[in-house]
Scaffold this motif. Sequence first.
Motif, short mmCIF file in Angstrom:
data_model
loop_
_atom_site.label_atom_id
_atom_site.label_comp_id
_atom_site.label_asym_id
_atom_site.label_seq_id
_atom_site.Cartn_x
_atom_site.Cartn_y
_atom_site.Cartn_z
N LEU A 107 0.77 -1.24 0.00
CA LEU A 107 0.00 0.00 0.00
C LEU A 107 0.80 1.30 0.00
O LEU A 107 0.28 2.33 -0.43
CB LEU A 107 -0.98 0.02 1.19
CG LEU A 107 -2.04 -1.09 1.19
CD1 LEU A 107 -3.07 -0.84 2.28
CD2 LEU A 107 -2.73 -1.22 -0.17
N PRO A 108 2.05 1.35 0.49
CA PRO A 108 2.75 2.64 0.50
C PRO A 108 2.84 3.32 -0.86
O PRO A 108 2.65 4.53 -0.97
CB PRO A 108 4.14 2.28 1.05
CG PRO A 108 3.88 1.14 1.97
CD PRO A 108 2.81 0.33 1.27
N VAL A 109 3.12 2.57 -1.92
CA VAL A 109 3.19 3.18 -3.25
C VAL A 109 1.81 3.66 -3.69
O VAL A 109 1.67 4.72 -4.33
CB VAL A 109 3.78 2.20 -4.29
CG1 VAL A 109 3.64 2.75 -5.70
CG2 VAL A 109 5.24 1.93 -3.98
N LEU A 110 0.76 2.91 -3.33
CA LEU A 110 -0.60 3.34 -3.68
C LEU A 110 -0.93 4.65 -2.97
O LEU A 110 -1.58 5.53 -3.55
CB LEU A 110 -1.61 2.26 -3.28
CG LEU A 110 -1.86 1.15 -4.32
CD1 LEU A 110 -0.58 0.40 -4.66
CD2 LEU A 110 -2.93 0.18 -3.83
N ASN A 111 -0.45 4.81 -1.75
CA ASN A 111 -0.69 6.06 -1.02
C ASN A 111 -0.01 7.25 -1.69
O ASN A 111 -0.52 8.37 -1.67
CB ASN A 111 -0.19 5.91 0.42
CG ASN A 111 -0.55 7.11 1.28
OD1 ASN A 111 -1.69 7.57 1.29
ND2 ASN A 111 0.43 7.64 2.00
#
Length: 240
Positions: free
Chosen positions: A177-181
């Motif tokens: 999820l970090p890249v999606l954020n």
Amino acid sequence: SKKYETPPEFPDEYVTPPCRVLTDKNNNSRPVNKKLDFQAFLERPNPPNTEFRRFYERGDLPVQIEHGGVHNRIAWKVAIEKLDFHHYLPIFFDGLREIEMPYAFLSEQGVYDMMQVGSSKVVPVIPQLIIPIKTALNTRDRSVIAKVLKVLQALVKCDHEQNLVGQALVPYYRQILPVLNIFIRKNDNLGDVIDYGQQKRSNLGGLIMETLEAFETHGGQDAFINIKYFVPVYESVIIN
């Protein structure tokens, strides 16, 4: 050329105050470093060294291009249900960061075929899929990210509402999820990457939101709180 063991430091004016401040809907302010924000969106190196390419060039994958008609198709040399998913599915997922043909086409279509035919075999392999997924997302290549997002949506739905795959992914949100954020606010049009009939898929931010909604819907009771932790702007589609 000069090589850095670590990324070069930015000039002081980019990392020290004064800097721009953003305020969210709860009136919480956070400093925004424009230079570092820009760096977060830059594409990372994506060398052509995937396991998929290596196995394919050695002739060790049970797939080939079937030429004919308007579009090429994937031809399986072995019945998919007889494949060792622990061995092959991670290799095909590793190929998702490929952008050259035929590797990009074969790996992506192979992933969809395996998920469709062998959905019951996917759950035990989830831990082996995380590094290929994370590596593909970390290329920061928008076309690769969009491809992976659509695969992730299909992945959590592949076990036909049992939601075992979606629940098995929850412990790995930290890697996914970090890249999606980072990209969730990006509204750049993806052009040919998306299906024009689906308006929600017309930009990367919308595709990310669609993926997070699929994660929550199919991820069980712990999905939302974990999504919210890594993507604070996400709002539940289940909780009223």
